[in-house]
Scaffold this active site. Sequence first.
Site, PDB file in Angstrom:
ATOM      1  N   LYS A   1       0.875  -1.179   0.000  1.00 18.56           N
ATOM      2  CA  LYS A   1       0.000   0.000   0.000  1.00 18.56           C
ATOM      3  C   LYS A   1       0.910   1.227   0.000  1.00 18.56           C
ATOM      4  O   LYS A   1       1.144   1.854   1.047  1.00 18.56           O
ATOM      5  CB  LYS A   1      -0.913  -0.051   1.235  1.00 18.56           C
ATOM      6  CG  LYS A   1      -2.101   0.865   1.162  1.00 18.56           C
ATOM      7  CD  LYS A   1      -3.094   0.542   2.262  1.00 18.56           C
ATOM      8  CE  LYS A   1      -4.119   1.641   2.441  1.00 18.56           C
ATOM      9  NZ  LYS A   1      -4.988   1.875   1.297  1.00 18.56           N
TER      10      LYS A   1
HETATM   11  C1  LIG Z   1      -6.465  -0.144  -3.903  1.00 20.54           C
HETATM   12  C2  LIG Z   1      -7.188  -0.688  -2.714  1.00 20.54           C
HETATM   13  N1  LIG Z   1      -7.735  -1.910  -2.783  1.00 20.54           N
HETATM   14  C3  LIG Z   1      -8.394  -2.444  -1.745  1.00 20.54           C
HETATM   15  C4  LIG Z   1      -8.542  -1.762  -0.561  1.00 20.54           C
HETATM   16  C5  LIG Z   1      -9.269  -2.391   0.602  1.00 20.54           C
HETATM   17  O1  LIG Z   1      -8.370  -2.715   1.617  1.00 20.54           O
HETATM   18  P1  LIG Z   1      -8.809  -2.731   3.151  1.00 20.54           P
HETATM   19  O2  LIG Z   1     -10.009  -3.585   3.226  1.00 20.54           O
HETATM   20  O3  LIG Z   1      -7.651  -3.343   3.849  1.00 20.54           O
HETATM   21  O4  LIG Z   1      -9.079  -1.344   3.544  1.00 20.54           O
HETATM   22  C6  LIG Z   1      -7.996  -0.479  -0.443  1.00 20.54           C
HETATM   23  C7  LIG Z   1      -8.117   0.290   0.799  1.00 20.54           C
HETATM   24  O5  LIG Z   1      -7.198   0.310   1.569  1.00 20.54           O
HETATM   25  C8  LIG Z   1      -7.299   0.066  -1.540  1.00 20.54           C
HETATM   26  O6  LIG Z   1      -6.758   1.285  -1.467  1.00 20.54           O
END
Ligand SMILES: Cc1ncc(COP(=O)(O)O)c(C=O)c1O
Length: 311
Positions: free
Chosen positions: A157
């Site tokens: 991330k």
């Molecule tokens: C690109 C992306 N995909 C998926 C998610 C979902 O991840 P999470 O459920 O850990 O927030 C996020 C959010 O963080 C994201 O930015």
Amino acid sequence: MEPSDLIWMNGDFVAWDEAKVHVLTHGLHYGTGVFEGIRAYETDRGTAIFRHTEHLDRLAKSAELYYMPMPFGREELRAATHELITRNDLQSCYIRPLVFRGYGTMGLFPLDATVDVAIAVWEWGAYLGDEGKRAGIRAKVSSWRRIGPDSLIPHSKASGQYLNSVLAKIESQKAGYEEAILLDHLGHVCEGSGENIFVVTGGEIITPPQTASILDGISRRSVMRIAADLGHTVVERDIARAELYLADEVFLCGTAAELVPVREIDDHAIGTGEPGPITRAVQVVYEDALYGRDPRYADWLDVVGVPSTTS
Ligand SMILES: Cc1ncc(COP(=O)(O)O)c(C=O)c1O
């Protein structure tokens, strides 16, 4: 965004307006940062951070993938977040830890640059709106493909990687939709600009696998567990674009957006055009889990002020 009083920066609590960096901060120029998006909810046990440990683990993994040594351990960040929420007197909030290459070194070789850490907390409503969570949203398949594992690291991330989501989001909003759905580099369905995706067809719940360039979403994992506990079959496999349009139900999930039904994609109504029964059932239990109303998922909550049992 609702400003709060204090931000945590490299071990100190500083006033919101004083939480500043130099204009030559490395991460500002090259996107060399990693971050998390976490939420804390008001529950009967007090303010509780949803799956805090998992988020802090993913933060460390994101940093590792970009060769960034974490200057603070998981327990230090956990304790700092608890204190920050308490000192800001927040009952529920969004939590944004950011680990970034700091000031003092320019150029693309980052390993000599400092690594700084900040944590901000603020009150933030549902990212795609409460109405979206209730009635479903309209989405558009983006012309921008999700970043592939041959050029960047979908599992991390990382700040710079979000330019991809930003482009998809702008495109979808300008075209009059509420969210973008990105395909992966092979043309399979990947995820929303900030959410993972689930497709319901013939009673089966399908979601793209780790190899489809998804972010390993923590809401995704929670939803998979809840759906299985409700007796549904959950399958991780590649999804063709046409399967989206022909699905009985589609929903997105992510920390910021929570669980959001999708009622239309590229002007195709999904199922009846209204949130379907499986989406609704999972959404209800998911919300119960977030707010500590379901004892099965009580250990997903890190109650603010309660010492860690792992240290
Ligand atoms: C690109 C992306 N995909 C998926 C998610 C979902 O991840 P999470 O459920 O850990 O927030 C996020 C959010 O963080 C994201 O930015």
